[in-house]
Scaffold this active site. Structure first.
Site, PDB file in Angstrom:
ATOM      1  N   ASN A 203      22.531 -31.188  22.589  1.00  0.00           N
ATOM      2  CA  ASN A 203      21.852 -30.052  21.952  1.00  0.00           C
ATOM      3  C   ASN A 203      22.454 -28.734  22.435  1.00  0.00           C
ATOM      4  OD1 ASN A 203      19.513 -29.087  20.386  1.00  0.00           O
ATOM      5  ND2 ASN A 203      18.692 -28.359  22.340  1.00  0.00           N
ATOM      6  N   ASP A 268      14.589 -20.672  14.713  1.00  0.00           N
ATOM      7  CA  ASP A 268      13.824 -19.430  14.538  1.00  0.00           C
ATOM      8  C   ASP A 268      14.801 -18.386  14.021  1.00  0.00           C
ATOM      9  OD1 ASP A 268      15.147 -18.840  16.953  1.00  0.00           O
ATOM     10  OD2 ASP A 268      13.333 -18.946  18.147  1.00  0.00           O
TER      11      ASP A 268
END
Ligand code: G3I
Length: 430
Positions: A203, A268
């Site tokens: 990630n 986001d």
């Protein structure tokens, strides 16, 4: 009762009460509620839609209402990190992580694990270690935490943010990196040994378009696949401003072409282009068959780590923003479905005091595989007209056609939970 149309959610208890022992059939799940929520709409496309959550906010009723109704997956924002789970060497604390897990299981949501090995948020004792001592402490941490959550995590961020932002694709300098360049693969091997069922992800951020950093990650994944290092997925954090990179989808696709799943893990988006950018990210995921889900990094703007930038889908009052509608519309507009090729519709059958029946009818294929999610502690006791198997948690049932036609049925025992009902997750032809 997550992911039922509100109209039906209100009616259901009445209808079910009226059908006890009567055997009446009531439509209660399937694909017709796809437009209602982020989770149901993503599910209709074979994907999850998740949110990062904080255990400390689970007492906030607005927060939990949105969490339960909109999301099918959760990530612990901080509670499963090294500093939270092993505050002293060899002393493990799973209080916050377990709370999030229990809440997710009660809601029938999947859990993404975040993060086993990361240079940041290391506990103080680990920060003071180096070399082989740090390497073995890190590997022990990976083993212990992955073992604690064995069978309960759909994907783990095994290693987080190990590449630098230097424009050259270098590894990030850190005490973990200084234990040897093979620290990442060592972490993945330990995670696989501890929890063979979890998908294991790398990630990172600033890897959302094709650039030196994402190419370095790409080369690492290609090398891991070539050498048999266990890696199943790559997470793209996608902390964006104004827009997604123009090659966002192409970047996801090149990773998928290496034979790994891709996931949007910490989405986001701040800035005036927010709503359009959310749509672009959602469409890109739907267009890549191996993009298995999207997680937003918080629920309301007031929950965001990016204080003051309002980068999420709900405002501080819990109201849906334009960005929310933009994502929902994108989810409901087309795109490829992993598997797919058929529709499975669940119908409520007889309800007894301790158990109830469900039948599922498949259209669009004569041989099929249907995945049904249950809510613990409910358990399936009998299945007919289909061949059933369960995942390790016992909460996800896969039913394959067995030549008995296109309708299968099953009996579920309440075990104390009389409100939850099975959810059809996917229908795959063949
Ligand atoms: O809970 C304590 C509180 O008791 C204390 O009073 C307060 C004072 O500092 O700190 C609180 O802990 C903070 C925690 O967030 C919870 O709010 C930590 O200091 C703070 O460091 C921590 O920040 C988290 C950050 O990771 C740490 O690096 C953010 O919540 C979290 O959203 C963020 O998430 C990361 C992902 O893990 C990896 N990718 C980037 C992403 C955003 O930075």
């Amino acid at each position: 009762m997550p992911r039922f149309p509100l109209r039906l959610r209100k009616l259901l208890p009445v209808l079910l009460t009226g059908t006890v022992g009567a055997g009446a059939a009531i439509f209660f799940a399937g694909t017709s509620d796809a437009a209602a929520t982020l989770g149901a709409s993503a599910e209709a496309k074979g994907r999850y839609f998740g949110a990062a959550i904080a255990a400390s906010k689970l007492g906030d009723s607005t927060y939990t209402r949105i969490l339960k109704s909109e999301f099918t997956s959760v990530t612990a924002e901080n509670e499963m990190k090294w500093d939270a789970t092993e505050p002293s060497r060899g002393v493990f604390n799973y209080t916050g992580g377990d709370r999030i897990l229990a809440q997710a299981q009660a809601n029938g949501q999947k859990v993404r694990g975040h993060a086993l090995a990361w240079h940041s948020q290391m506990p103080g004792w680990a920060q003071s270690l180096s070399g082989s001592t740090l390497r073995s402490a890190m590997l022990n941490h990976v083993t212990q935490v992955a073992t604690h959550y064995k069978g309960k995590i759909h994907s783990w961020d095994v290693v987080n943010e190990a590449f630098a932002d230097d424009g050259r694709g270098s590894r990030r300098d850190s005490s973990l990196q200084r234990t040897g360049n093979d620290w990442i693969e060592a972490a993945f091997r330990s995670a696989r040994a501890a929890d063979p069922a979890a998908k294991l992800c790398y990630n990172d951020y600033n890897t959302d378009g094709v650039n030196a950093k994402s190419t370095a990650v790409y080369n690492m994944v290609r090398d891991f696949k070539a050498r048999g290092v266990p890696i199943d997925c790559v997470g793209f954090q996608s902390h964006l401003t104004n827009s997604a990179p123009g090659d966002y989808q192409a970047n996801l696709q090149r990773f998928a072409d290496l034979g790994v799943d891709v996931q949007i893990t910490e989405l986001d988006i701040s800035g005036s282009g927010q709503a359009a950018a959310y749509a672009a990210v959602t469409k890109a995921c739907l267009a890549v068959a191996r993009c298995t889900g999207i997680t937003v990094w918080g629920i309301r703007d007031s929950d965001s780590w990016r204080t003051g930038t309002n980068p999420l889908l709900f405002d501080a009052g819990g109201n849906k923003k334009a960005a929310y509608t933009s994502v929902l519309n994108a989810l409901n507009a087309g795109g490829s479905t992993p598997g797919g090729g058929c529709t499975a519709t669940a119908t409520a059958g007889t309800v007894w005091g301790d158990r109830y029946n469900t039948s599922v009818t498949v259209t669009g294929a004569s041989t099929w595989t249907v995945v049904v999610a249950l809510t613990a502690p409910q358990k399936v006791s009998t299945v007919w007209s289909g061949a059933a198997s369960w995942d390790t948690s016992g909460n996800v049932m896969t039913v394959k056609s067995n030549g008995s036609g296109n309708t299968f049925g099953f009996t579920t025992t309440f075990n104390g939970n009389t409100s939850a009902r099975p959810q059809v997750r996917s229908c795959t032809a063949g």
